[in-house]
Design an enzyme around this catalytic site. Structure first.
Site, PDB file in Angstrom:
ATOM      1  N   GLU A 140    -167.123  40.955 -55.492  1.00 22.09           N
ATOM      2  CA  GLU A 140    -166.477  41.927 -54.608  1.00 22.09           C
ATOM      3  C   GLU A 140    -166.681  41.423 -53.187  1.00 22.09           C
ATOM      4  O   GLU A 140    -167.672  41.718 -52.528  1.00 22.09           O
ATOM      5  CB  GLU A 140    -167.076  43.325 -54.755  1.00 22.09           C
ATOM      6  CG  GLU A 140    -166.196  44.372 -54.074  1.00 22.09           C
ATOM      7  CD  GLU A 140    -166.854  45.166 -52.948  1.00 22.09           C
ATOM      8  OE1 GLU A 140    -166.142  45.926 -52.285  1.00 22.09           O
ATOM      9  OE2 GLU A 140    -168.064  45.032 -52.715  1.00 22.09           O
ATOM     10  N   ASP A 182    -171.533  43.744 -56.132  1.00 21.72           N
ATOM     11  CA  ASP A 182    -171.094  44.588 -55.024  1.00 21.72           C
ATOM     12  C   ASP A 182    -171.495  43.976 -53.684  1.00 21.72           C
ATOM     13  O   ASP A 182    -172.628  43.522 -53.510  1.00 21.72           O
ATOM     14  CB  ASP A 182    -171.739  45.972 -55.168  1.00 21.72           C
ATOM     15  CG  ASP A 182    -171.303  46.915 -54.079  1.00 21.72           C
ATOM     16  OD1 ASP A 182    -170.114  47.271 -54.073  1.00 21.72           O
ATOM     17  OD2 ASP A 182    -172.132  47.271 -53.216  1.00 21.72           O
ATOM     18  N   HIS A 212    -161.348  52.174 -55.516  1.00 20.65           N
ATOM     19  CA  HIS A 212    -162.045  53.358 -54.996  1.00 20.65           C
ATOM     20  C   HIS A 212    -162.275  53.242 -53.495  1.00 20.65           C
ATOM     21  O   HIS A 212    -162.625  54.207 -52.844  1.00 20.65           O
ATOM     22  CB  HIS A 212    -163.395  53.509 -55.702  1.00 20.65           C
ATOM     23  CG  HIS A 212    -164.319  52.376 -55.376  1.00 20.65           C
ATOM     24  ND1 HIS A 212    -164.073  51.088 -55.801  1.00 20.65           N
ATOM     25  CD2 HIS A 212    -165.453  52.314 -54.619  1.00 20.65           C
ATOM     26  CE1 HIS A 212    -165.026  50.303 -55.331  1.00 20.65           C
ATOM     27  NE2 HIS A 212    -165.870  51.008 -54.612  1.00 20.65           N
ATOM     28  N   ARG A 235    -162.378  58.092 -48.099  1.00 22.37           N
ATOM     29  CA  ARG A 235    -162.110  57.450 -49.396  1.00 22.37           C
ATOM     30  C   ARG A 235    -162.116  58.466 -50.530  1.00 22.37           C
ATOM     31  O   ARG A 235    -161.535  58.221 -51.587  1.00 22.37           O
ATOM     32  CB  ARG A 235    -163.157  56.353 -49.676  1.00 22.37           C
ATOM     33  CG  ARG A 235    -163.054  55.161 -48.749  1.00 22.37           C
ATOM     34  CD  ARG A 235    -164.160  54.164 -49.018  1.00 22.37           C
ATOM     35  NE  ARG A 235    -165.475  54.735 -48.765  1.00 22.37           N
ATOM     36  CZ  ARG A 235    -166.629  54.086 -48.962  1.00 22.37           C
ATOM     37  NH1 ARG A 235    -166.622  52.857 -49.442  1.00 22.37           N
ATOM     38  NH2 ARG A 235    -167.786  54.663 -48.702  1.00 22.37           N
TER      39      ARG A 235
HETATM   40  C1  GLC Z   1    -168.820  48.061 -51.802  1.00 22.77           C
HETATM   41  C2  GLC Z   1    -168.320  49.277 -52.544  1.00 22.77           C
HETATM   42  C3  GLC Z   1    -168.208  50.410 -51.578  1.00 22.77           C
HETATM   43  C4  GLC Z   1    -169.563  50.685 -50.975  1.00 22.77           C
HETATM   44  C5  GLC Z   1    -170.163  49.415 -50.370  1.00 22.77           C
HETATM   45  C6  GLC Z   1    -171.618  49.583 -50.075  1.00 22.77           C
HETATM   46  O1  GLC Z   1    -167.940  47.611 -50.861  1.00 22.77           O
HETATM   47  O2  GLC Z   1    -167.115  48.997 -53.175  1.00 22.77           O
HETATM   48  O3  GLC Z   1    -167.695  51.562 -52.200  1.00 22.77           O
HETATM   49  O4  GLC Z   1    -169.443  51.660 -49.990  1.00 22.77           O
HETATM   50  O5  GLC Z   1    -170.068  48.323 -51.259  1.00 22.77           O
HETATM   51  O6  GLC Z   1    -172.373  49.521 -51.266  1.00 22.77           O
END
Ligand code: GLC
Length: 637
Positions: free
Chosen positions: A326, A284, A389, A514
């Site tokens: 990500e 993440d 999401h 979201r």
């Molecule tokens: C990533 C997640 C998101 C979250 C962010 C902070 O981008 O996908 O939902 O708010 O990290 O952890």
């Protein structure tokens, strides 16, 4: 004595660690062989990151100890998976992904287990469970503020249950994807609590500052991720009278990876999750993990080195487990995480270009961007999706736009107006997310169905508009299914789930749009999926059909191989895949009017091809017609 073949290679301290951590001699030999393979590069990286610190030798032993413990603790069924899974298992044409929140989708882990039959009906082989770890009860950023990676939120179940679910999913042919939230922990994580109580070891896990001098200096080159809900990047912590670095929300404290103990501790958490049965670890917010004064503190070279080192260490302790990046950043930067660092990556560029093409009816940017940027290293695969999401932020490259005569910033403004329904005639019902009045930046929230026109069509109860909305849904989903990589569905989208505006009634959600696209499971919708004339049934049948075609045809076993063909009709996307004598030519019309065209004469094609979607043969010497938002999957062998 241990590790016979490696004797001499390892200093005494490492040998001792191995003997204590892995008592079984045969297992130790396997471990030592794998470690010897990756260690030269891994230690090079550790030295580059932490070499100047006198603690390096300690750090080396510490890292190896964590990996050895995880290897020794790895359950037999997972070790078997490590031995028997094909090396690039995630590139198989059988891969089909989906994601859900356990609580919203099935209430708890026991409920989720009951849905496995449905996952098989849909053809899933990959399931991303959104963070389900213990987190603060109220403000937790949808679970991305983690209080403990070793505990499941009590209302969802237990860690043992999660491991059992992993096993049940594996038996059903489904790989499990879990998150590691690398950039931060919740401010009530055990480490943060120790830090608040004054423990210097754990204060060193975070980036804390006695006054605003450094925060202000850093702020000069940082951006704000959530300018609307969480402006600024630092939060005052009254217990400490210090400022904590908080890139995302005030309750998410950024970890300090300049401290080698944090590198190792997070390695331990990741390996723990792998040993519960995760097949993919989703990294993440990976771009943010390393910080240097005077930079944007995103995508720094040290962040890349860390991920590469973790990946190498996984090859020792859990070699069938892969990383998914990500990185929702500039496409140049997205690409840098893929290959040696992460085998999988979200493909945010395809996602935003699909929406851009739907809104404008013009596929130039989509085709141009994919031709320029779709290719991947041989060991990697994209995760192709139309929404997840999170919000949709227009992450195409301004320079790509300029190269084909478009102006990126004004295109973004147009898209924001279109997807929030402000453009006259817009079919989309999205909500703005994090509007930043200073930069005029905005992102978009909404479910696939609401963004693609189903909600607007239902408002007008207009049968033609409903048909068009369904076609848009299947059109963009279809492209994610035929492009090389793993298609990813947000569960519920296959049934045409609409925006859920009740999020605004929840005080902890109201500021975060979201939540409009994270609706709870709707059983009535789900139960009507086999009723051919119902709205969910029509969408479900179309999507399930495309999935089953994808899984039935070996042509999808060609990994990343995807040709984005340039044609002279800017309303069309042409995707071509070839394998031995087989050929698939997908033609997709992104405009609201029918298109008549001849198949590009540059391609060598057979005289006839069969449309797999309708089982209709097409004579390619004739002009073809595609209705508004129509698609053909022409196949020959
Ligand atoms: C990533 C997640 C998101 C979250 C962010 C902070 O981008 O996908 O939902 O708010 O990290 O952890």
């Amino acid at each position: 004595m241990a590790v016979p073949e490696q004797e001499g290679l390892w200093p005494l301290d490492v040998q001792q660690v191995l003997e204590v951590s892995i008592p079984d001699e045969e297992q130790r030999a396997i471990f030592a062989e794998r470690l010897a393979h990756i260690w030269p590069r891994c230690s090079e990286i550790l030295e580059a990151l932490y070499g100047a610190q006198s603690a390096f030798a300690f750090q080396r032993t510490n890292v190896i100890e964590h990996v050895a413990h995880a290897f020794a603790a790895r359950p037999a069924d997972l070790k078997q998976r490590d031995r028997t899974r094909p090396m690039h298992w995630y590139q198989s044409g059988q891969m089909m992904g989906a994601m859900c929140y356990v609580d919203r989708y099935a209430e708890n882990l026991a409920g989720l287990r009951e849905r496995i039959g449905y996952f098989q009906e849909l053809g899933l082989t990959y399931l991303h469970l959104m963070p389900l770890f213990r987190c603060p009860p109220e403000q937790n950023d949808g679970g991305y503020a983690v209080s403990s990676f070793r505990q499941v939120r009590p209302e969802l179940g237990t860690m043992d249950e999660l491991a059992e679910i992993a096993l049940a999913l594996h038996e059903a042919g489904i790989s499990l994807v879990l998150d590691i939230v690398l950039n931060h922990t919740a401010d009530d994580h055990e480490w943060a609590l120790c830090a608040k109580q004054g423990d210097p070891t754990y204060q060193g896990f975070y980036r804390l500052f006695p006054d605003r001098a450094l925060p202000d200096a850093y702020e000069r080159t940082l951006r704000e991720v959530f300018p609307d809900q969480a402006p600024g990047n630092f939060t005052f912590v009254p217990e400490l009278h210090q400022w904590a670095w908080t890139t995302f929300h005030s309750f998410q404290w950024d970890l300090n990876y300049a401290n080698p103990a944090v590198f190792t501790a997070m390695l331990g958490e990741m390996l723990f999750l792998a040993n519960q049965g995760a097949d993919v670890i989703r990294l993440d917010a990976v771009p943010f993990i390393w910080k240097e004064l005077g930079t944007s503190c995103e995508n720094l070279p040290q962040a890349h080195l860390q991920v590469e080192a973790w990946n190498l260490l996984f090859q020792v302790a859990a070699p069938s487990v892969v990383f998914k990046s990500e990185a929702i950043v500039h496409p140049d930067d997205v690409a840098k995480y893929i290959g040696r660092q992460c085998q999988l990556s979200y493909n945010p560029l395809l996602m935003v270009c699909l929406w851009e093409a739907l809104a404008t009816g013009n596929t130039s940017l989509l085709v141009y961007s994919m031709r320029k940027r779709f290719a991947l290293p041989a060991n990697a695969a994209w995760i192709n999706y139309v929404r997840c999401h999170d919000d949709i932020g227009w992450g195409f490259a301004n320079e790509d736009c300029a190269e084909i005569g478009l102006d990126g910033p004004s295109l973004r403004n147009e898209l924001n107006a279109f997807f929030t329904g402000r453009t006259p005639g817009s079919f989309a019902r999205g909500l703005p997310f994090n509007y930043n009045p200073r930069t005029n930046d905005m992102r978009i929230s909404g479910t696939l169905a609401s963004l693609a026109g189903l909600e607007a069509a239902r408002e007008g109860a207009d049968a033609t508009a409903l048909d068009l909305a369904i076609r848009r849904i299947t059109l963009v989903t279809g492209i994610t299914l035929v492009a090389g990589g793993i298609p990813l569905l947000y569960l519920g989208d296959e049934l045409g789930t609409l925006n859920d505006y009740t999020y605004a009634l929840t005080p902890t959600h109201v500021e975060d749009s979201r939540w409009v696209h994270r609706p709870a499971f709707e059983s009535a919708r789900w139960e009507s999926r086999h009723q051919a004339s119902s709205m969910p049934g029509r969408i479900f049948r179309a999507i399930q059909h495309m999935i089953s075609l994808r899984k039935a045809l070996p042509i999808f076993d060609t990994g990343n191989q995807t040709e984005w063909v340039v044609g002279d009709n800017h309303h069309l996307v042409t995707v071509r895949r070839r394998r031995q004598g087989q050929q698939l030519l997908v033609l997709a019309n992104f405009s609201a009017s029918p298109q008549r065209f001849s198949v590009d004469s540059l391609m060598t094609l057979p005289a006839y091809m069969m449309d797999l979607l309708t089982e209709t043969p097409y004579d390619l010497s004739q002009l073809l017609t595609l209705p508004a938002y129509g698609q053909l999957w022409l196949y020959s062998e």
